[in-house]
Design an enzyme around this catalytic site. Structure first.
Site: not given
Length: 404
Positions: A189, A217, A248
């Protein structure tokens, strides 16, 4: 011992180095993300645009997610009632684990309270279960993976980031009979690059190692059903354990692993970080369930996010801003100095209503401090053009060097 003096000196060092962390005081506007209200340093809330959220697809604002959470709240109440073993195992948890196992083509899945805990608990437990295990860790792995490996008590071999030759050199040097685990991320990330998963699996097969892939991610954002890079590249079945987050792209909270039934049962039965923690609220789990099911069927959010990231990268590059190379949805802008990074961030917020948090050591190495932008499906081209213009004005004002 003057305890106060020691504690104050520790905080003073952070201020002197320009890496003291300030948490912004905001409220997101329901249904209008990335718009939010900032309460810090103002007489009243100031409208801002959020550019650094990990709610990558805005699913924390999706009507299906909110409706599912409201329904669960009125159906079963707020809390889970305890650990999974004592009162905290609800039908929502069971359903979500089935959905996550299916998402990755695995036999089973296990929920945790966060992605950090899922990494720490799983890796530390695997290392204790496998006698004499050696864990091969990519040098840019997340702090939670590093903590899990450290707490496992295993020998650790760190391989240079995405360097397959170095990884093979380390694997080859070990006794063929030694248990081996290769731990890596799919999307990194901070540098915005991707692991060569197929080639890592080839090495794992060659040297009889198991693999552990952190997809936090990437889940929700890559692959035809949002299973991550392993889904996109059709290699999920070759990875022994896939770890992901629910906080996320799925927009809520929590973490998980997906693997075969026996491995999941071992972690469920031995990991203290799972056994002794109150389970996720069924309200949260219900929201994630709606999000996962939606993103399995819908590519609209993924497509819009990738288009926004491509637009912002080009906009930064065309303006001569030092955008780092990226093949993912993450758009890092290299600053290289913590004080300058903080000043740019503060100026953007105070003068332009733009919120992006500076990324400093120890998250990234000293001298590589940066601003990390995460454009999503709800960031418009007009917003991105205005952001680029604001950054160019600040660059000129602070006499910062532009890209060559």
């Amino acid at each position: 011992m003057d305890y106060s003096k020691v504690f104050n000196a520790a905080i003073d060092r952070l201020h002197e180095e320009g890496r003291y962390r300030v948490f912004i005081d905001i409220l997101r506007n329901k249904g209008a993300f990335p718009n939010a209200r900032c309460f810090a340093g103002h007489n009243g809330p100031k409208p801002i645009t959020v550019w650094c959220s990990n709610d990558y697809l805005g699913m924390g604002q999706h009507p299906k997610v909110i409706a599912a959470m409201e329904e669960a709240l009125h159906d079963v109440g707020a809390g889970s009632g305890g650990t999974r073993n004592i009162g905290g195992n609800t039908h929502y948890h069971v359903d979500l684990e089935h959905e996550l196992a299916d998402l990755h083509g695995k036999e089973s899945a296990l929920l945790f309270t966060s992605g950090y805990i899922s990494n720490e608990a799983t890796l530390s437990t695997l290392g204790k279960i496998l006698p004499g295990c050696v864990i091969f860790s990519d040098e840019l792995n997340h702090a939670s993976m590093i903590a899990g490996i450290r707490n496992s008590g295993c020998e650790k071999q760190v391989w240079r980031h995405n360097d397959l030759e170095h990884l093979e050199e380390l694997l080859k040097a070990e006794d063929p009979a030694t248990p081996k685990l290769i731990a890596f991320e799919s999307v990194y990330s901070m540098d915005a690059d991707v692991a060569p998963i197929t080639e890592i699996c080839d090495l794992a097969d060659k040297y009889n190692a198991i693999t552990y892939c952190d997809e936090v991610h990437a889940v929700g954002m890559y692959g035809p059903r949002g299973g991550g890079i392993t889904d996109r590249d059709a290699v999920a079945e070759r990875v022994t354990i896939i770890e992901g987050t629910l906080g996320k792209a799925f927009g809520v909270m929590g973490g998980y692993i997906a693997a075969d039934k026996v491995i999941v049962d071992v972690i469920r039965s031995y990991a203290p970080g799972f056994i002794f923690t109150t389970s996720l609220s069924p309200v949260l789990v219900s929201g994630v369930l709606a999000s996962v099911r939606h993103l399995k069927q819908s590519s609209e959010e993924r497509d819009a996010q990738h288009a926004a990231a491509a637009f912002l990268k080009k906009s930064f590059a065309d303006a001569g801003l030092p955008v780092m190379p990226s093949v993912t949805h993450i758009v890092p802008l290299m600053i290289g100095d913590p004080i300058k990074a903080k000043r740019i961030s503060d100026t953007l917020l105070a003068e332009y209503g733009v919120y992006v948090q500076p990324i400093n050591f120890p998250t990234v190495p000293r001298g590589t401090e940066r601003l990390r932008f995460t454009p999503g499906p709800n960031h418009t081209e007009a917003m991105m053009t205005e952001l680029t213009a604001a950054l160019c004005e600040i660059w000129e004002r602070l006499d910062l060097r532009k890209a060559a």
